[in-house]
Design a protein around this motif. Structure first.
Motif, PDB file in Angstrom:
ATOM      1  N   VAL A  38       0.831  -1.205   0.000  1.00  0.00           N
ATOM      2  CA  VAL A  38       0.000   0.000   0.000  1.00  0.00           C
ATOM      3  C   VAL A  38       0.865   1.254   0.000  1.00  0.00           C
ATOM      4  CG1 VAL A  38      -2.016  -1.060   1.039  1.00  0.00           C
ATOM      5  CG2 VAL A  38      -0.287  -0.072   2.511  1.00  0.00           C
ATOM      6  N   LYS A  55       4.918  -0.580   3.485  1.00  0.00           N
ATOM      7  CA  LYS A  55       3.672  -0.851   4.201  1.00  0.00           C
ATOM      8  C   LYS A  55       2.839  -1.805   3.361  1.00  0.00           C
ATOM      9  CE  LYS A  55       3.350   3.272   6.944  1.00  0.00           C
ATOM     10  NZ  LYS A  55       2.532   4.398   7.375  1.00  0.00           N
ATOM     11  N   ARG A  57      -0.710  -4.654   3.302  1.00  0.00           N
ATOM     12  CA  ARG A  57      -2.013  -5.001   3.869  1.00  0.00           C
ATOM     13  C   ARG A  57      -2.304  -6.451   3.504  1.00  0.00           C
ATOM     14  NH1 ARG A  57      -5.844  -0.890   2.250  1.00  0.00           N
ATOM     15  NH2 ARG A  57      -5.010   0.220   4.029  1.00  0.00           N
ATOM     16  N   PRO A  65      -8.760  -6.963   7.528  1.00  0.00           N
ATOM     17  CA  PRO A  65      -7.515  -6.457   6.934  1.00  0.00           C
ATOM     18  C   PRO A  65      -6.552  -5.939   8.015  1.00  0.00           C
ATOM     19  CG  PRO A  65      -9.341  -4.986   6.462  1.00  0.00           C
ATOM     20  CD  PRO A  65      -9.918  -6.164   7.158  1.00  0.00           C
ATOM     21  N   THR A  67      -2.814  -3.941   8.501  1.00  0.00           N
ATOM     22  CA  THR A  67      -1.769  -3.142   7.871  1.00  0.00           C
ATOM     23  C   THR A  67      -0.516  -3.260   8.721  1.00  0.00           C
ATOM     24  OG1 THR A  67      -3.413  -1.602   7.028  1.00  0.00           O
ATOM     25  CG2 THR A  67      -1.138  -0.851   7.046  1.00  0.00           C
ATOM     26  N   GLU A  69       4.112  -2.842   8.624  1.00  0.00           N
ATOM     27  CA  GLU A  69       5.263  -2.229   7.973  1.00  0.00           C
ATOM     28  C   GLU A  69       6.470  -3.154   8.139  1.00  0.00           C
ATOM     29  OE1 GLU A  69       7.785   1.913   8.352  1.00  0.00           O
ATOM     30  OE2 GLU A  69       5.680   1.863   8.937  1.00  0.00           O
TER      31      GLU A  69
END
Length: 77
Positions: A38, A55, A57, A65, A67, A69
């Protein structure tokens, strides 16, 4: 003869400037979990020792979902 899959490090892909939003990447320790990029940090000061961050997802076990890093060197195509 079975097909051999070559795991390409996403950091090399990022260095060439080919990293893009929407790329499907895999964590090297979890190749069974597809993740979608993303945000790929385009500016990374490598001379100062910084690592490129990405990053991603993905869907968790409860289908929500998530997210996260990661460093680009931890991911593969």
């Amino acid at each position: 003869m079975p097909h051999k899959f070559v795991v390409q490090c996403y950091e090399a892909h990022h260095l060439k400037g080919k990293a893009a939003v929407g790329d499907v990447v895999y964590l090297k320790s979890r190749p069974d979990l597809p993740m979608h990029v993303v945000f790929a940090d385009p500016h990374c000061n490598r001379t100062a020792g910084h690592k490129a961050t990405v990053k991603v997802r993905y869907l968790g076990p409860d289908m929500q979902p998530i997210t996260a890093e990661f460093k680009a060197e931890e991911l593969s195509l």
